[in-house]
Design a protein around this motif. Structure first.
Motif, PDB file in Angstrom:
ATOM      1  N   GLU A 190     115.514  51.631 -17.174  1.00 16.14           N
ATOM      2  CA  GLU A 190     115.458  52.126 -15.796  1.00 16.14           C
ATOM      3  C   GLU A 190     116.072  51.117 -14.832  1.00 16.14           C
ATOM      4  O   GLU A 190     116.770  51.509 -13.873  1.00 16.14           O
ATOM      5  CB  GLU A 190     114.003  52.416 -15.422  1.00 16.14           C
ATOM      6  CG  GLU A 190     113.397  53.593 -16.183  1.00 16.14           C
ATOM      7  CD  GLU A 190     111.972  53.901 -15.785  1.00 16.14           C
ATOM      8  OE1 GLU A 190     111.563  55.070 -15.910  1.00 16.14           O
ATOM      9  OE2 GLU A 190     111.259  52.982 -15.337  1.00 16.14           O
ATOM     10  N   ILE A 191     115.827  49.843 -15.065  1.00 14.39           N
ATOM     11  CA  ILE A 191     116.431  48.804 -14.224  1.00 14.39           C
ATOM     12  C   ILE A 191     117.931  48.730 -14.470  1.00 14.39           C
ATOM     13  O   ILE A 191     118.738  48.625 -13.530  1.00 14.39           O
ATOM     14  CB  ILE A 191     115.780  47.430 -14.501  1.00 14.39           C
ATOM     15  CG1 ILE A 191     114.267  47.481 -14.263  1.00 14.39           C
ATOM     16  CG2 ILE A 191     116.428  46.349 -13.647  1.00 14.39           C
ATOM     17  CD1 ILE A 191     113.861  47.843 -12.861  1.00 14.39           C
ATOM     18  N   ALA A 192     118.318  48.809 -15.748  1.00 10.78           N
ATOM     19  CA  ALA A 192     119.744  48.724 -16.096  1.00 10.78           C
ATOM     20  C   ALA A 192     120.543  49.830 -15.431  1.00 10.78           C
ATOM     21  O   ALA A 192     121.685  49.628 -15.001  1.00 10.78           O
ATOM     22  CB  ALA A 192     119.901  48.794 -17.622  1.00 10.78           C
ATOM     23  N   GLU A 193     119.956  51.008 -15.327  1.00  6.67           N
ATOM     24  CA  GLU A 193     120.660  52.137 -14.716  1.00  6.67           C
ATOM     25  C   GLU A 193     120.932  51.905 -13.236  1.00  6.67           C
ATOM     26  O   GLU A 193     121.914  52.417 -12.690  1.00  6.67           O
ATOM     27  CB  GLU A 193     119.831  53.416 -14.920  1.00  6.67           C
ATOM     28  CG  GLU A 193     119.875  53.917 -16.355  1.00  6.67           C
ATOM     29  CD  GLU A 193     118.780  54.919 -16.693  1.00  6.67           C
ATOM     30  OE1 GLU A 193     118.806  55.443 -17.815  1.00  6.67           O
ATOM     31  OE2 GLU A 193     117.899  55.162 -15.841  1.00  6.67           O
ATOM     32  N   VAL A 194     120.094  51.115 -12.593  1.00  7.25           N
ATOM     33  CA  VAL A 194     120.272  50.848 -11.167  1.00  7.25           C
ATOM     34  C   VAL A 194     121.353  49.798 -10.938  1.00  7.25           C
ATOM     35  O   VAL A 194     122.166  49.917 -10.009  1.00  7.25           O
ATOM     36  CB  VAL A 194     118.943  50.378 -10.520  1.00  7.25           C
ATOM     37  CG1 VAL A 194     119.165  49.950  -9.077  1.00  7.25           C
ATOM     38  CG2 VAL A 194     117.903  51.485 -10.597  1.00  7.25           C
ATOM     39  N   VAL A 195     121.393  48.775 -11.806  1.00  7.21           N
ATOM     40  CA  VAL A 195     122.306  47.650 -11.577  1.00  7.21           C
ATOM     41  C   VAL A 195     123.585  47.725 -12.399  1.00  7.21           C
ATOM     42  O   VAL A 195     124.468  46.878 -12.254  1.00  7.21           O
ATOM     43  CB  VAL A 195     121.593  46.307 -11.853  1.00  7.21           C
ATOM     44  CG1 VAL A 195     120.384  46.155 -10.948  1.00  7.21           C
ATOM     45  CG2 VAL A 195     121.188  46.194 -13.325  1.00  7.21           C
TER      46      VAL A 195
END
Length: 436
Positions: free
Chosen positions: A225-230
């Motif tokens: 989920e974090i990777a998808e944002v950054v």
């Protein structure tokens, strides 16, 4: 040794056939007549690699039989109880109706010196409540949790990575340990760890193992989920942290999350039991793990919707997979089937294919379209969604070949099991979970 196995569902049928395959005389007992009739004919009631072979061999050799008559348990030295413990309909706690019913039905047929070995996954403290009833019949209750992986259950039973037996601190408990070492003689002689604990610890071992596994899977999905944002790549992240021996790479696969008939309901039951014990805060993180897991299904639907321009209405979407994992036909709490149903609810024309789980899926969700042949299912698709990592999707599906069948060139990899570069180089719009 003569053994009885009470409950012939997934756990019990495998255990009964596996015990017969190593030389024991086994009777499997269940109240479901259709299930018993099928097993008696040598027909495995579900798909599990290797089960059909040992089932057929055991019956042919006269070491394995099945019945609905509980009196058939009389004369057995060890009685394994492997009935289901589903989630309660009105809450997260485990429903012990079947466990209690199995023990009550077995009691009249116990003899002094018998061992009743619980294998069902139960809330900690269950064995302590059952033990007096079993002891009143002159038998000894122990807890011998299973650690089966669907798709590898036969191997895990015959050649487990460890054996755990919880026993009372009595002479009868020590005698039960000796008997179970005889039951499991092949793995014991091989040097498989044989861990003797108290009853409560044995019960906790199973749910703690499942909780840890769920935590590891949910952790990497949270990182996705974090990777998808950054714009990071969670698969590379997993590789990097997996090299740390304290972490390891296994089960750090981001995707649409875990499912099946055990892991989701077991961690919910564990959290519910902790709350009953006044220690709900100790496993509060399990609630968050469950939420993360379910959010990944939402993300898969969102990826397909975004890839198709913001709407799936009247779009042809082929979903590759229905079982919750490969090498199984189990659709219980299947993320794959859940995502397919959600897309259908948004107005998509959904076609599902799966090597083993179509009949089970069709019985539960007849509103969807099912096709046995993979290539036929792909024909005319506007988008393809991989949700169960069967080899015929992961390794045996060339993007160039699929391009000849589909109408669109959109593929959503719900398990991050495909070669992204290969699909993109073949002209496909590839979307992974937690990947740029």
């Amino acid at each position: 040794m003569k053994l009885s196995v009470i409950g012939c569902g997934y756990l019990g049928a495998v255990h009964a056939a596996a015990m017969a395959s190593i030389g024991h005389d086994v009777v499997g007992i269940d109240v479901d007549e259709r299930k018993i009739d099928a097993l008696s004919r040598g027909e495995a009631p579900f798909f599990e690699p290797g089960l059909q072979d040992i089932l057929t061999e055991g019956i042919a050799a006269g070491r394995l039989r099945f019945t609905t008559d509980m009196s058939a348990a009389q004369g057995a030295i060890v009685h394994f109880v492997g009935v289901g413990t589903p989630q309660q309909k009105d809450g997260y706690a485990a429903d012990l109706t079947y466990v209690n019913a199995a023990i009550d039905a077995l009691l009249p047929y116990l003899s002094p010196g018998d061992v009743v070995a619980g294998k069902s996954t139960v809330p900690v403290g269950t064995a302590a409540g059952l033990a007096p009833r079993v002891e009143a019949a002159g038998a000894t209750l122990v807890w011998n949790p299973e650690f089966l992986r669907e798709g590898w259950a036969v191997k895990d039973t015959i050649d487990p990575d460890r054996l755990v037996v919880g026993v009372p601190a009595t002479d009868a408990g020590a005698a039960a340990v000796d008997i179970l070492k005889q039951v499991y003689a092949p793995p014991v002689e091989k040097g498989t760890p044989f861990l003797v604990t108290d009853l409560a610890t044995a019960e906790l071992v199973k749910v703690a193992a499942n909780a840890f596994l769920a935590t590891k899977i949910s952790f990497i999905n949270a990182m996705a989920e974090i990777a998808e944002v950054v714009g990071a790549d969670v698969t590379q992240l997993a590789d990097a942290i997996g090299h740390d021996a304290r972490i390891g790479r296994k089960f750090l696969g981001a995707g649409i999350g875990f499912g099946g008939g055990c892991l989701p309901k077991d961690i919910r039951a564990f959290a519910a039991r902790a709350e009953e014990l006044g220690r709900g805060e100790s496993v509060a993180f399990l609630r968050q793990m469950d939420e993360i897991n379910l959010r990944r299904r939402d993300r898969a639907v969102q990826l397909v919707t975004d890839a198709l321009g913001g709407s799936v209405f009247k779009k042809n979407i082929t979903v590759l997979g229905a079982a919750f994992k490969p090498f199984s036909d189990d659709i219980r709490d299947s993320p794959a089937l859940d995502v397919a149903v959600r897309l259908h609810g948004l107005g998509a024309w959904v076609t599902i294919t799966d090597p083993e789980a179509i009949e089970n899926a069709k019985a539960k969700h007849p509103q969807l379209n099912y096709v046995d042949d993979r290539d036929e299912a792909l024909r005319g698709a506007d988008a393809v969604l991989v949700v169960t990592e069967w080899d015929e999707y992961r390794r045996q599906m060339a993007p160039e070949h699929v391009s000849e069948l589909t109408a669109g060139r959109i593929i959503v990899d719900g398990r991050n099991c495909l070669d992204a570069a290969a699909w993109r180089n073949a002209g496909w719009d590839y979307y992974g979970m937690g990947r740029p």
